[in-house]
Design a protein around this motif. Structure first.
Motif, PDB file in Angstrom:
ATOM      1  N   ASP A 119       0.815  -1.206   0.000  1.00  0.00           N
ATOM      2  CA  ASP A 119       0.000   0.000   0.000  1.00  0.00           C
ATOM      3  C   ASP A 119       0.854   1.263   0.000  1.00  0.00           C
ATOM      4  N   SER A 120       2.099   1.158   0.487  1.00  0.00           N
ATOM      5  CA  SER A 120       3.004   2.309   0.452  1.00  0.00           C
ATOM      6  C   SER A 120       3.372   2.672  -0.984  1.00  0.00           C
ATOM      7  N   LEU A 121       3.429   1.685  -1.863  1.00  0.00           N
ATOM      8  CA  LEU A 121       3.719   1.958  -3.268  1.00  0.00           C
ATOM      9  C   LEU A 121       2.578   2.758  -3.900  1.00  0.00           C
ATOM     10  N   GLU A 122       1.350   2.398  -3.572  1.00  0.00           N
ATOM     11  CA  GLU A 122       0.207   3.143  -4.098  1.00  0.00           C
ATOM     12  C   GLU A 122       0.188   4.562  -3.542  1.00  0.00           C
ATOM     13  N   ILE A 123       0.522   4.707  -2.260  1.00  0.00           N
ATOM     14  CA  ILE A 123       0.585   6.033  -1.647  1.00  0.00           C
ATOM     15  C   ILE A 123       1.663   6.881  -2.322  1.00  0.00           C
ATOM     16  N   PHE A 124       2.801   6.274  -2.625  1.00  0.00           N
ATOM     17  CA  PHE A 124       3.863   6.988  -3.342  1.00  0.00           C
ATOM     18  C   PHE A 124       3.345   7.520  -4.679  1.00  0.00           C
ATOM     19  N   GLY A 125       2.618   6.682  -5.422  1.00  0.00           N
ATOM     20  CA  GLY A 125       2.045   7.132  -6.689  1.00  0.00           C
ATOM     21  C   GLY A 125       1.071   8.279  -6.497  1.00  0.00           C
ATOM     22  N   ASP A 126       0.282   8.240  -5.419  1.00  0.00           N
ATOM     23  CA  ASP A 126      -0.667   9.317  -5.143  1.00  0.00           C
ATOM     24  C   ASP A 126       0.057  10.636  -4.849  1.00  0.00           C
ATOM     25  N   VAL A 127       1.149  10.561  -4.086  1.00  0.00           N
ATOM     26  CA  VAL A 127       1.893  11.775  -3.738  1.00  0.00           C
ATOM     27  C   VAL A 127       2.450  12.445  -4.992  1.00  0.00           C
ATOM     28  N   VAL A 128       3.005  11.644  -5.896  1.00  0.00           N
ATOM     29  CA  VAL A 128       3.555  12.210  -7.135  1.00  0.00           C
ATOM     30  C   VAL A 128       2.433  12.773  -8.000  1.00  0.00           C
ATOM     31  N   ARG A 129       1.339  12.022  -8.126  1.00  0.00           N
ATOM     32  CA  ARG A 129       0.239  12.458  -8.987  1.00  0.00           C
ATOM     33  C   ARG A 129      -0.392  13.746  -8.491  1.00  0.00           C
ATOM     34  N   HIS A 130      -0.541  13.879  -7.163  1.00  0.00           N
ATOM     35  CA  HIS A 130      -1.189  15.062  -6.598  1.00  0.00           C
ATOM     36  C   HIS A 130      -0.201  16.185  -6.306  1.00  0.00           C
ATOM     37  N   GLY A 131       1.087  15.908  -6.408  1.00  0.00           N
ATOM     38  CA  GLY A 131       2.085  16.953  -6.234  1.00  0.00           C
ATOM     39  C   GLY A 131       2.374  17.346  -4.808  1.00  0.00           C
ATOM     40  N   GLY A 132       2.032  16.497  -3.844  1.00  0.00           N
ATOM     41  CA  GLY A 132       2.339  16.835  -2.455  1.00  0.00           C
ATOM     42  C   GLY A 132       1.659  15.912  -1.473  1.00  0.00           C
ATOM     43  N   ARG A 151      -0.062  16.823   1.308  1.00  0.00           N
ATOM     44  CA  ARG A 151      -1.366  17.282   1.769  1.00  0.00           C
ATOM     45  C   ARG A 151      -2.467  16.895   0.795  1.00  0.00           C
ATOM     46  N   ALA A 152      -2.226  17.114  -0.510  1.00  0.00           N
ATOM     47  CA  ALA A 152      -3.245  16.772  -1.512  1.00  0.00           C
ATOM     48  C   ALA A 152      -3.470  15.271  -1.570  1.00  0.00           C
ATOM     49  N   ALA A 153      -2.389  14.493  -1.465  1.00  0.00           N
ATOM     50  CA  ALA A 153      -2.525  13.038  -1.464  1.00  0.00           C
ATOM     51  C   ALA A 153      -3.309  12.575  -0.247  1.00  0.00           C
ATOM     52  N   ALA A 154      -3.035  13.204   0.887  1.00  0.00           N
ATOM     53  CA  ALA A 154      -3.757  12.846   2.111  1.00  0.00           C
ATOM     54  C   ALA A 154      -5.241  13.146   1.972  1.00  0.00           C
ATOM     55  N   ALA A 155      -5.562  14.302   1.386  1.00  0.00           N
ATOM     56  CA  ALA A 155      -6.968  14.674   1.196  1.00  0.00           C
ATOM     57  C   ALA A 155      -7.675  13.691   0.284  1.00  0.00           C
ATOM     58  N   SER A 156      -6.978  13.237  -0.769  1.00  0.00           N
ATOM     59  CA  SER A 156      -7.599  12.296  -1.705  1.00  0.00           C
ATOM     60  C   SER A 156      -7.871  10.940  -1.065  1.00  0.00           C
ATOM     61  N   ARG A 157      -7.076  10.595  -0.048  1.00  0.00           N
ATOM     62  CA  ARG A 157      -7.236   9.298   0.611  1.00  0.00           C
ATOM     63  C   ARG A 157      -8.007   9.388   1.922  1.00  0.00           C
ATOM     64  N   GLY A 158      -8.320  10.610   2.340  1.00  0.00           N
ATOM     65  CA  GLY A 158      -9.078  10.788   3.570  1.00  0.00           C
ATOM     66  C   GLY A 158      -8.287  10.473   4.830  1.00  0.00           C
ATOM     67  N   SER A 200       0.492  13.527   8.020  1.00  0.00           N
ATOM     68  CA  SER A 200       1.538  12.807   8.749  1.00  0.00           C
ATOM     69  C   SER A 200       1.502  11.317   8.449  1.00  0.00           C
ATOM     70  N   ALA A 201       0.310  10.758   8.251  1.00  0.00           N
ATOM     71  CA  ALA A 201       0.207   9.341   7.901  1.00  0.00           C
ATOM     72  C   ALA A 201       0.834   9.071   6.543  1.00  0.00           C
ATOM     73  N   ILE A 202       0.617   9.982   5.594  1.00  0.00           N
ATOM     74  CA  ILE A 202       1.222   9.837   4.262  1.00  0.00           C
ATOM     75  C   ILE A 202       2.736   9.939   4.376  1.00  0.00           C
ATOM     76  N   SER A 203       3.216  10.915   5.143  1.00  0.00           N
ATOM     77  CA  SER A 203       4.656  11.094   5.310  1.00  0.00           C
ATOM     78  C   SER A 203       5.302   9.866   5.944  1.00  0.00           C
ATOM     79  N   GLN A 204       4.649   9.290   6.933  1.00  0.00           N
ATOM     80  CA  GLN A 204       5.189   8.094   7.583  1.00  0.00           C
ATOM     81  C   GLN A 204       5.265   6.926   6.607  1.00  0.00           C
ATOM     82  N   SER A 205       4.259   6.784   5.752  1.00  0.00           N
ATOM     83  CA  SER A 205       4.262   5.700   4.762  1.00  0.00           C
ATOM     84  C   SER A 205       5.415   5.862   3.781  1.00  0.00           C
ATOM     85  N   ILE A 206       5.642   7.097   3.323  1.00  0.00           N
ATOM     86  CA  ILE A 206       6.732   7.344   2.371  1.00  0.00           C
ATOM     87  C   ILE A 206       8.081   7.122   3.048  1.00  0.00           C
TER      88      ILE A 206
END
Length: 299
Positions: free
Chosen positions: A8-21, A23-30, A34-40
């Motif tokens: 799931d961290s690989l999918e999160i990585f793709g979301d961060v790149v696609r959304h450009g940050g 915060r935006a990736a976190a918003a898209s995943r609800g 900090s949870a996104i940062s910890q995963s990366i």
């Protein structure tokens, strides 16, 4: 010993790149940033290599991150296809549909469709993103987009959404009583026009057609806004003459709170079109939504 690699961290990585940050990736995943940062961080530690350049203003993939993302994108799509294939064993399709569309299409077409569709498909989630900019729906992770027919890429499958569209030129009775009623499109240049600016910065031009003749003007006015809803509010308040899709104003015209002018110069546009990639697996939820649109009793 590095932590184990989580898929799931690989999918999160793709979301961060696609959304450009983050915060935006976190918003898209609800979830939280900090949870996104910890995963990366855990992913980079597990792989032993940095995948993202981080600054206070932006996040971008490193060369290694670009290489991983290039290989990862089709692999993640294959996983989604495999998981979606389980839908054939369910009584009802499930999953999430993400659709990108301009605000007017969301307000007057997609929202009514989505509300009715979700009543008969309780396991399907729908996310509608209002966006006037032309985006790459595949790159941005959308299942479909909505635009006018003449704005579609050739590698997309498209289907019409409803009837053809009309723009209306409207103003309040009080404004017209104070400033007069324009008889020709050129008369608008002497009026307070309520202008709208696209997200990219360009002003919306007003186009007219009559008996084979077409005209285009750049409106002048002190008030510049960014949405049709704002233009409607301004026209109702007597701030000037507005140029909006008929869907926004026809009820107000019928009620007498707005007056439509230059009716014989009305511009007719193609209908909205829903489009989706021709070379990409269509999910069970998307197939159900397409069938719903085909059977919808359009006026």
């Amino acid at each position: 010993m590095p932590p184990p690699l989580r898929l799931d961290s690989l999918e999160i990585f793709g979301d961060v790149v696609r959304h450009g940050g983050f915060r935006a990736a976190a918003a898209s995943r609800g979830v939280s940033s900090s949870a996104i940062s910890q995963s990366i961080n855990a992913l980079e530690e597990a792989l032993g290599i940095r995948l993202l350049h981080r600054t206070t203003r932006s996040v971008a993939p490193t060369e290694a991150g670009e290489h991983l993302l290039h290989l990862l994108t089709p692999a993640l799509q294959d996983i989604r296809v495999a998981v979606d294939g389980l839908n054939q064993f369910r009584e009802n399709p499930s999953g999430t549909l993400r659709i990108n569309a301009p605000g007017p299409a969301v307000d007057h077409v997609l929202c009514p469709l989505a509300f009715q569709f979700m009543q008969t498909h309780p396991d399907v989630n729908i996310e509608l993103i209002s966006d006037a900019a032309i985006v790459d729906i595949v790159e941005q992770g959308f299942d479909a987009g909505v635009r006018f027919g003449n704005q579609l890429a050739q590698d997309m499958i498209a289907m019409p959404l409803g009837p053809r569209l009309h723009y209306a030129i409207v103003a309040s009775p009080a404004y017209l009583q104070a400033h007069g009623t324009p008889e020709q499109p050129g008369d608008l240049l002497a009026h307070e026009c309520i202008r709208r600016r696209f997200p990219g910065g360009t002003l919306v031009t007003w186009k007219f057609a009559k008996d084979g003749e077409t005209l285009e003007i750049v409106p002048k006015g002190r008030l510049t806004l960014s949405s049709a809803q704002q233009e409607l509010q301004a026209a109702l308040a007597g701030a000037g003459i507005a140029h909006t899709l008929d869907d926004y104003v026809h009820a107000h015209v019928a009620a007498g709170s707005l007056v439509e002018v230059l009716l014989d110069w009305r511009q007719t546009l193609p209908s909205w079109y829903l489009y989706y990639p021709s070379r990409r697996h269509t999910s069970a939820a998307m197939r159900a939504f397409l069938g719903f649109i085909r059977d919808y009793p359009w006026p």
